[in-house]
Design an enzyme around this catalytic site. Structure first.
Site, PDB file in Angstrom:
ATOM      1  N   ASP A 239     -15.998  49.367  -9.435  1.00 56.38           N
ATOM      2  CA  ASP A 239     -14.809  48.573  -9.727  1.00 56.38           C
ATOM      3  C   ASP A 239     -14.383  48.847 -11.162  1.00 56.38           C
ATOM      4  O   ASP A 239     -14.941  49.715 -11.836  1.00 56.38           O
ATOM      5  CB  ASP A 239     -15.060  47.085  -9.475  1.00 56.38           C
ATOM      6  CG  ASP A 239     -15.969  46.436 -10.514  1.00 56.38           C
ATOM      7  OD1 ASP A 239     -16.587  47.166 -11.327  1.00 56.38           O
ATOM      8  OD2 ASP A 239     -16.070  45.195 -10.514  1.00 56.38           O
TER       9      ASP A 239
ATOM     10  N   GLU B  36     -16.463  39.098  -1.412  1.00 56.39           N
ATOM     11  CA  GLU B  36     -15.804  40.320  -1.861  1.00 56.39           C
ATOM     12  C   GLU B  36     -14.304  40.290  -1.559  1.00 56.39           C
ATOM     13  O   GLU B  36     -13.496  40.755  -2.363  1.00 56.39           O
ATOM     14  CB  GLU B  36     -16.461  41.550  -1.227  1.00 56.39           C
ATOM     15  CG  GLU B  36     -17.865  41.826  -1.753  1.00 56.39           C
ATOM     16  CD  GLU B  36     -17.897  42.120  -3.247  1.00 56.39           C
ATOM     17  OE1 GLU B  36     -16.867  42.557  -3.804  1.00 56.39           O
ATOM     18  OE2 GLU B  36     -18.939  41.883  -3.871  1.00 56.39           O
TER      19      GLU B  36
ATOM     20  N   TYR C  75     -14.524  50.323  -1.536  1.00 56.38           N
ATOM     21  CA  TYR C  75     -15.236  49.465  -2.488  1.00 56.38           C
ATOM     22  C   TYR C  75     -15.928  48.302  -1.769  1.00 56.38           C
ATOM     23  O   TYR C  75     -17.120  48.047  -1.979  1.00 56.38           O
ATOM     24  CB  TYR C  75     -14.283  48.901  -3.555  1.00 56.38           C
ATOM     25  CG  TYR C  75     -14.910  47.732  -4.265  1.00 56.38           C
ATOM     26  CD1 TYR C  75     -15.861  47.944  -5.259  1.00 56.38           C
ATOM     27  CD2 TYR C  75     -14.633  46.418  -3.879  1.00 56.38           C
ATOM     28  CE1 TYR C  75     -16.509  46.881  -5.862  1.00 56.38           C
ATOM     29  CE2 TYR C  75     -15.277  45.348  -4.487  1.00 56.38           C
ATOM     30  CZ  TYR C  75     -16.215  45.593  -5.474  1.00 56.38           C
ATOM     31  OH  TYR C  75     -16.858  44.541  -6.051  1.00 56.38           O
TER      32      TYR C  75
END
Length: 287
Positions: free
Chosen positions: A134, A33, A116
């Protein structure tokens, strides 16, 4: 429900990405990520594989010198992400017994981990129900739910509520749907050339039902790259990464002709902790 269509579609059509495989640890998901922020999958995959072989646990990365971390980051861009990941690894090793926490709030408390990333790790690393939002997911929701060609500027609370409303109650199912929404936006419901004929939710899509009207709302400005400070910083970092040791100022001066911009960018690298100046006036990656 839209989730009932996305779940089997993702199971059948998901790209085989290494951080999606069952043997991948939550640490591997967290690393992916960090790397995937504003960087294409194709560039991330080989670097991620090297990192996971070299630093398979947070403590192993935390023990590495920052210079090694920045060299391993290579040309992924935005090297501050590498420093933040290094700091996050140290925090996980020290505060959480070398195990990535599953709680969203605990994840958000780690250096460099925002809403996120925390939600993505909870969903994809631990199989928990978490609304992961996203750009791709926002576009899917804008089209399927709101009948708009694009999502426009981010609306954090509203975006999270929109995605949360689409998720099943079950943790495991919700995690798959979260990944499916992201995958759908990345490979089918794309910004410029959506493949509606291949979309599992086309029959439920408000945008398709409305005739796929063009989006005429506000757009996020497109940022260029050539001539920007980001490009100059990248060139300076290339010199520092590839050098076996500290370099003279002349080696950095040679990469960009605009002295004012070059000096400003070098100063910003020093301030950000991405470079340091030695006692004899040369420059190097941080120790």
């Amino acid at each position: 429900m839209v989730a009932d269509l996305i779940f089997p579609w993702f199971r059948a059509h998901a790209r085989d990405l290494p951080w999606r495989r069952p043997e991948t640890t939550p640490w591997g998901v967290l690393v992916s990520e960090f790397m995937l922020q504003q960087t294409p999958v194709a560039r991330v995959e080989p670097v991620w594989r090297d990192w996971m072989e070299r630093w398979p646990a947070p403590s192993s990365l935390a023990a590495a010198p920052r210079a090694d971390v920045l060299r391993a980051w290579g040309k992924l861009g935005y090297p501050r992400r590498a420093i933040r990941l290094h700091d996050a690894a140290a925090a996980i090793a020290a505060r959480h017994g070398d195990a990535v926490p599953s709680d969203v709030e605990a994840l958000e408390a780690l250096p460099g981990v925002g809403s996120y990333t925390a939600r993505a790790v909870a969903a994809f690393g631990f199989g928990l129900r978490a609304a992961v939002v996203d750009t791709n997911v926002r576009r899917v929701v804008a089209r399927v739910v709101h009948g708009q060609g694009d999502a426009g500027p981010a609306r954090t609370r509203a975006d999270l509520a929109d995605v949360d409303a689409l998720l099943p109650d079950d943790d495991a199912e919700a995690a798959v749907v979260s990944a499916g929404l992201m995958e759908l936006g990345a490979v089918v419901c794309t910004a410029r050339s959506p493949r509606c004929a291949d979309c599992p939710v086309a029959a439920r899509c408000a945008w398709v039902a409305a005739g796929r009207p063009a989006y005429d709302g506000p757009r996020k400005p497109v940022q260029g790259f050539a001539g920007t400070d980001r490009q100059v910083r990248g060139k300076l970092m290339d010199v520092l990464r590839t050098a076996p040791g500290p370099v003279e100022r002349a080696a950095l001066d040679a990469v960009w002709s605009d002295a004012g911009q070059r000096d400003r960018c070098l100063h910003s690298l020093l301030v950000d902790g991405l470079a340091e100046q030695t006692d004899d006036g040369r420059f190097a990656l941080p120790v």
